[in-house]
Design a protein around this motif. Structure first.
Motif, PDB file in Angstrom:
ATOM      1  N   ILE A  52       0.705  -1.049  -0.004  1.00 50.99           N
ATOM      2  CA  ILE A  52       0.048   0.044   0.022  1.00 50.99           C
ATOM      3  C   ILE A  52       1.047   1.358   0.116  1.00 50.99           C
ATOM      4  O   ILE A  52       1.775   1.484   0.673  1.00 50.99           O
ATOM      5  CB  ILE A  52      -0.950   0.009   1.315  1.00 50.99           C
ATOM      6  CG1 ILE A  52      -1.949  -1.001   1.243  1.00 50.99           C
ATOM      7  CG2 ILE A  52      -1.599   1.322   1.144  1.00 50.99           C
ATOM      8  CD1 ILE A  52      -2.787  -1.181   2.373  1.00 50.99           C
ATOM      9  N   ARG A  53       0.478   2.272  -0.962  1.00 53.80           N
ATOM     10  CA  ARG A  53       1.296   3.598  -0.718  1.00 53.80           C
ATOM     11  C   ARG A  53       0.075   4.374   0.137  1.00 53.80           C
ATOM     12  O   ARG A  53      -0.977   4.660  -0.413  1.00 53.80           O
ATOM     13  CB  ARG A  53       1.373   4.099  -2.022  1.00 53.80           C
ATOM     14  CG  ARG A  53       1.991   5.685  -2.121  1.00 53.80           C
ATOM     15  CD  ARG A  53       2.431   6.042  -3.251  1.00 53.80           C
ATOM     16  NE  ARG A  53       3.812   5.328  -3.754  1.00 53.80           N
ATOM     17  CZ  ARG A  53       4.275   5.839  -4.661  1.00 53.80           C
ATOM     18  NH1 ARG A  53       4.138   6.929  -5.329  1.00 53.80           N
ATOM     19  NH2 ARG A  53       5.587   4.855  -4.976  1.00 53.80           N
ATOM     20  N   HIS A  54       0.614   4.999   1.191  1.00 52.77           N
ATOM     21  CA  HIS A  54      -0.158   6.030   2.012  1.00 52.77           C
ATOM     22  C   HIS A  54       0.184   7.328   1.505  1.00 52.77           C
ATOM     23  O   HIS A  54       0.697   7.501   0.509  1.00 52.77           O
ATOM     24  CB  HIS A  54       0.321   5.765   3.414  1.00 52.77           C
ATOM     25  CG  HIS A  54      -0.024   4.288   4.301  1.00 52.77           C
ATOM     26  ND1 HIS A  54      -1.244   3.827   4.432  1.00 52.77           N
ATOM     27  CD2 HIS A  54       0.787   3.287   4.043  1.00 52.77           C
ATOM     28  CE1 HIS A  54      -1.182   2.529   4.865  1.00 52.77           C
ATOM     29  NE2 HIS A  54       0.125   2.223   4.646  1.00 52.77           N
ATOM     30  N   GLU A  55       0.240   8.236   2.488  1.00 52.15           N
ATOM     31  CA  GLU A  55       0.381   9.739   2.029  1.00 52.15           C
ATOM     32  C   GLU A  55       1.847   9.716   1.836  1.00 52.15           C
ATOM     33  O   GLU A  55       2.205  10.352   0.720  1.00 52.15           O
ATOM     34  CB  GLU A  55      -0.138  10.677   3.186  1.00 52.15           C
ATOM     35  CG  GLU A  55      -1.392  10.698   3.191  1.00 52.15           C
ATOM     36  CD  GLU A  55      -1.747  11.723   4.292  1.00 52.15           C
ATOM     37  OE1 GLU A  55      -1.110  12.178   5.098  1.00 52.15           O
ATOM     38  OE2 GLU A  55      -3.092  11.858   4.429  1.00 52.15           O
ATOM     39  N   VAL A  56       2.743   9.532   2.721  1.00 53.56           N
ATOM     40  CA  VAL A  56       4.288   9.641   2.618  1.00 53.56           C
ATOM     41  C   VAL A  56       4.904   8.392   2.655  1.00 53.56           C
ATOM     42  O   VAL A  56       6.402   8.515   2.769  1.00 53.56           O
ATOM     43  CB  VAL A  56       4.738  10.840   3.835  1.00 53.56           C
ATOM     44  CG1 VAL A  56       4.099  12.099   3.573  1.00 53.56           C
ATOM     45  CG2 VAL A  56       4.498  10.236   5.004  1.00 53.56           C
ATOM     46  N   ILE A  57       4.406   7.290   2.800  1.00 56.22           N
ATOM     47  CA  ILE A  57       5.055   6.225   2.925  1.00 56.22           C
ATOM     48  C   ILE A  57       4.371   5.165   1.728  1.00 56.22           C
ATOM     49  O   ILE A  57       3.262   5.183   1.569  1.00 56.22           O
ATOM     50  CB  ILE A  57       5.258   5.564   4.331  1.00 56.22           C
ATOM     51  CG1 ILE A  57       3.695   5.124   4.921  1.00 56.22           C
ATOM     52  CG2 ILE A  57       5.965   6.404   5.183  1.00 56.22           C
ATOM     53  CD1 ILE A  57       3.578   4.504   6.228  1.00 56.22           C
ATOM     54  N   GLU A  58       5.361   4.034   1.491  1.00 58.05           N
ATOM     55  CA  GLU A  58       4.772   2.897   0.683  1.00 58.05           C
ATOM     56  C   GLU A  58       5.287   1.635   1.462  1.00 58.05           C
ATOM     57  O   GLU A  58       6.491   1.769   1.871  1.00 58.05           O
ATOM     58  CB  GLU A  58       5.245   2.865  -0.739  1.00 58.05           C
ATOM     59  CG  GLU A  58       4.696   1.936  -1.584  1.00 58.05           C
ATOM     60  CD  GLU A  58       5.086   2.049  -3.011  1.00 58.05           C
ATOM     61  OE1 GLU A  58       4.347   0.984  -3.844  1.00 58.05           O
ATOM     62  OE2 GLU A  58       5.535   2.989  -3.329  1.00 58.05           O
ATOM     63  N   SER A  59       4.414   0.739   1.591  1.00 60.11           N
ATOM     64  CA  SER A  59       4.721  -0.470   2.582  1.00 60.11           C
ATOM     65  C   SER A  59       4.255  -1.569   2.161  1.00 60.11           C
ATOM     66  O   SER A  59       3.414  -1.823   1.226  1.00 60.11           O
ATOM     67  CB  SER A  59       4.250  -0.370   3.993  1.00 60.11           C
ATOM     68  OG  SER A  59       4.377   0.895   4.550  1.00 60.11           O
ATOM     69  N   ILE A  60       5.030  -2.792   2.468  1.00 62.69           N
ATOM     70  CA  ILE A  60       4.479  -4.133   2.301  1.00 62.69           C
ATOM     71  C   ILE A  60       4.075  -4.715   3.911  1.00 62.69           C
ATOM     72  O   ILE A  60       4.785  -4.198   4.676  1.00 62.69           O
ATOM     73  CB  ILE A  60       5.461  -5.014   1.599  1.00 62.69           C
ATOM     74  CG1 ILE A  60       6.753  -5.182   2.330  1.00 62.69           C
ATOM     75  CG2 ILE A  60       5.752  -4.616   0.068  1.00 62.69           C
ATOM     76  CD1 ILE A  60       7.722  -6.236   2.008  1.00 62.69           C
TER      77      ILE A  60
END
Length: 292
Positions: free
Chosen positions: A130-138
């Motif tokens: 998922i890409r949030h506002e200022v981060i992208e994560s697994i």
């Protein structure tokens, strides 16, 4: 400002933390936990404590062991000998329980994708990316059911982020305090309205819908779309916000903006003057609302 905040004594020195040393959780799966973190993820086992139970009379003997998670941080576990996992600590698939999680940082998107490939290659089920506002994560789970996140930050935080965060929490705290006994703040729309009203923007019309957009890259598509819409006005407000006025209302389509859901649903974080008529996965519609 929140006038109910507890004052800080003037003699208290200003201090600074220097990162996370460790997070710690209990495990009842000793071999599986060691295999997962040391062998599958490749985190070195760097320290272990083996001790008799001490403190409370019923404290079990225990192991307390640490894995290196980079930048002088560790993730640690307690293994309480001879105990079973209590029912109230059983993992549940509920967003409130998943809010407690470990998030590790990588330097860039390339490293994130490399970690995704490793996780999948060693057979760990990947939940999502998922890409949030200022981060992208697994995201994935460890053998205990604990959520794990690996993330990279798309841009550094700047003073606009800090100012907006302060406004958000002050508005929420004030609204919580104003609730009747036994009730809780239940709608984020109340916070958005309070933030917009607190700005005291003299340029906002009482007969038009207005939204305040934090002037940061992740929301720039919203501002640019408004510039191209007939009947919309875009102006620079103070404290790092852009004000979008609709005559009389405001409407956007998520897919036209190219927003991922996590960014889309936070797009009104700057503030709102008007009434939300629709805000779902596809569309945002804000109607004008006469204000005093």
């Amino acid at each position: 400002m929140n006038t109910n905040a507890m004052p800080i004594p003037v003699e208290v020195p200003t201090l600074q933390l220097h990162g996370v040393h460790h997070t710690a959780r209990p495990t009842w799966k000793l071999a599986e936990t060691v295999h997962f973190y040391r062998d599958l993820l490749g985190l070195p086992l760097v320290h272990a404590i083996s001790a008799k139970g001490w403190g409370p009379d019923d404290h079990a003997d225990f192991l307390h062991f640490f894995f290196d998670s980079g930048s002088h941080s560790t993730i640690a576990f307690f293994y309480y000998l001879g105990t079973e996992r209590p029912q109230w600590l059983e993992p549940r698939e509920h967003y409130q329980q998943r809010a407690t999680h470990t998030a590790w940082r990588v330097r860039d998107e390339q490293e994130l994708l490399q970690w995704r490939r490793r996780v999948e290659a060693v057979g760990i089920p990947l939940r999502y990316q998922i890409r949030h506002e200022v981060i992208e994560s697994i995201y994935f789970n460890d053998p205990n059911g604990y959520p794990i996140e690996i993330t990279w930050q798309l841009r550094p935080f700047d003073p606009r982020d800090g100012t907006d965060a302060q406004r958000t929490l002050e508005a929420a705290i004030a609204l919580e305090a104003a609730q009747n006994e036994g009730t809780r703040l239940a709608s984020i729309e109340q916070v958005w309205r309070a933030k917009a009203e607190a700005l005291g923007d003299p340029g906002a019309s009482k007969r038009r819908a207005s939204i305040y957009v934090l002037d940061v890259p992740e929301f720039s598509a919203l501002v640019e779309a408004a510039r191209g819409k007939s009947g919309y006005a875009v102006s620079q407000a103070h404290d790092g916000y852009v004000r979008i006025d609709g005559d009389p209302g405001i409407s956007f389509q998520r897919k036209e903006l190219g927003f991922k859901p996590a960014v889309w649903y936070g797009a009104l974080t700057g503030g709102l003057l008007g009434r939300i008529e629709r805000f779902d996965m596809d569309a945002l519609v804000v109607a004008a609302e006469e204000r005093a």
